[in-house]
Design a protein around this motif. Structure first.
Motif: not given
Length: 336
Positions: A73-88
Motif C-alpha cells: 500500500s501507499f503509507p497511511k492507507c490502513g496498512t497496519t490494520w490490514t497487517q494485523e488482520m492477515i497475521w491473525c
C-alpha cells in the motif's frame, strides 16, 4: 545542500537527483534529518531518499517465495490494520501472541532500512535481511509501488499472494501529514504539505495516484484489492473475503466476531504491540518529532477527516486527480 547531478543509472534504475527542486528544498528546510537529499526513480518518478539508491539492487534481486503474502500500500492507507488482520488469520487467531509480541517483530517491513536516515541505520536491523530470514509462510509489508517490487513478483517467476490497500487520497494526505510530524519531525504547515502531496513530492513513495495506479493496472490474479473505507463499513465482510483469498476460511462465526473486536480502533489505540507508540517515543527522544511527548501514531481512524483541513479549492484539486485515476484504472472512489 547537495547540488543537482545529471541523471545516473543505479543498477537498471534511472535516478534523478531532485534535491535542488524548490519544493523539495522547502521540505528539507522543515525536516531535522534527510540532509542527503531526495531522488526520483525513473521512468516512474517515484520519490525516495538519496540514500535509498544503495538498496535498489537488493530490493530488485530479493528471493521471493510462492507461499509469501505481501501486504502492499501507499503509507497511511490502513496498512497496519490490514497487517494485523492477515497475521491473525494466518496464525489461528493467536491473540495471546498478538498482544505480547510487537507486530513489527511478527512480520518484516521490507524496505524499512532503505527509507531510514542513514545515520540511524546502525541502530536497527537490516529489514531486507530480516525478510529473507523469516520462516515460511512469510508475511511481508511494503510501501513500494508495483514497478519497484522484486523482479520475481513482476515477472511472475514466483506467485505470492498480494493484498493491496487503498484509501481516499484526501484522508491519506492528512494522515501522512501527521505521520511526518511525529516520525520525521516535519515542521511546515499543512498547506505546504498538501502542495507537496499534490505535486508528487510529499515524501518518499510519492506520487500517490501513480502509486495506486501501478497496482490496479497490473491486475494479476494473485492480488486482492481492499479499501480502507470498505473495512470501516463492513469489517466482517472483508475478514471473510480475506480468509477465502488466503485459503484459511475455517473460522466460526464466534471466532470472526472475536477478530472483529481485536481489530477495533479502540483496541488498536490501547494495545502496545499494535499502536507503535514505542516508535513515536523514540522519534521524540532523538529529536525526530516536533510534537509533544506522547503523540499518537494511531490517531483518529475515521473517514472524512480531510474536511477539517482542506479548503474547497484544494479539495477540488484532489478530486481532479481522483477522476484521472478512476478513468485510467476503473477504480470507483467514494466522493463525500
Amino acid at each position: 545542500m547537495t547540488q543537482p547531478s545529471s541523471t545516473e543509472i543505479e543498477d537498471k534504475h534511472e535516478i534523478e537527483d531532485i534535491t535542488s527542486n524548490s519544493l523539495i528544498q522547502e521540505l528539507m528546510c522543515n525536516l531535522p534529518g534527510h540532509k542527503n537529499g531526495f531522488i526520483k526513480v525513473k521512468p516512474y518518478d517515484f520519490v525516495f531518499l538519496t540514500d535509498t539508491k544503495s538498496y535498489l539492487k537488493r530490493i530488485r534481486e530479493f528471493e521471493v517465495r510462492d507461499d509469501d503474502i505481501w501486504i502492499c500500500s501507499f503509507p497511511k492507507c490502513g496498512t497496519t490494520w490490514t497487517q494485523e488482520m492477515i497475521w491473525c488469520l494466518m496464525n489461528n487467531l493467536d491473540f495471546k501472541t498478538a498482544n505480547k509480541v510487537d507486530l513489527d517483530e511478527r512480520m518484516a517491513f521490507f524496505e524499512e532500512t532503505a527509507i531510514t536516515d542513514l545515520k540511524y541505520c546502525d541502530f536497527m536491523d537490516d529489514s531486507i535481511e530480516q525478510a529473507a530470514n523469516m520462516p515460511s509462510p512469510r508475511i511481508i509489508k511494503t510501501h513500494l509501488p508495483f514497478q519497484m517490487l522484486p523482479d520475481q513478483i513482476r515477472t511472475r517467476d514466483k506467485n505470492p499472494k498480494i493484498i493491496h490497500v487503498y484509501r481516499n487520497s484526501r484522508d491519506v494526505c492528512v494522515s501522512l501529514y501527521h505521520h511526518w510530524k511525529i516520525l520525521e519531525g516535519f515542521g511546515g504547515s499543512f498547506d505546504l504539505w498538501a502542495k507537496l502531496f499534490l505535486e508528487g513530492l510529499g515524501g518518499y513513495y510519492c506520487p500517490f495516484w501513480k502509486h495506486v495506479e501501478s497496482y490496479y493496472l497490473s491486475r494479476y490474479d494473485n492480488i486482492m484489492f481492499l479499501t480502507y473505507e470498505d473495512m470501516k463499513r463492513d469489517l466482517k465482510g472483508i475478514i471473510l473475503d480475506a480468509s477465502c483469498f488466503l485459503g484459511c476460511d475455517k473460522y466460526s462465526e464466534n471466532e470472526i466476531a472475536q477478530l472483529e473486536q481485536h481489530l477495533s480502533f479502540k483496541n488498536f489505540q490501547n494495545t502496545p504491540t499494535l499502536n507503535k507508540q514505542h516508535h513515536v517515543d523514540n522519534c521524540y527522544k532523538v529529536g525526530f518529532s516536533n510534537q509533544t511527548e506522547g503523540a499518537a501514531f494511531v490517531r483518529k481512524g475515521i473517514v472524512g477527516d480531510w474536511k477539517n483541513y482542506l479548503s474547497h479549492e484544494m479539495s477540488e484539486k484532489f478530486r481532479e486527480e481522483d477522476r484521472i485515476l478512476c478513468t485510467v484504472t476503473g477504480l470507483v472512489i467514494e466522493d463525500e
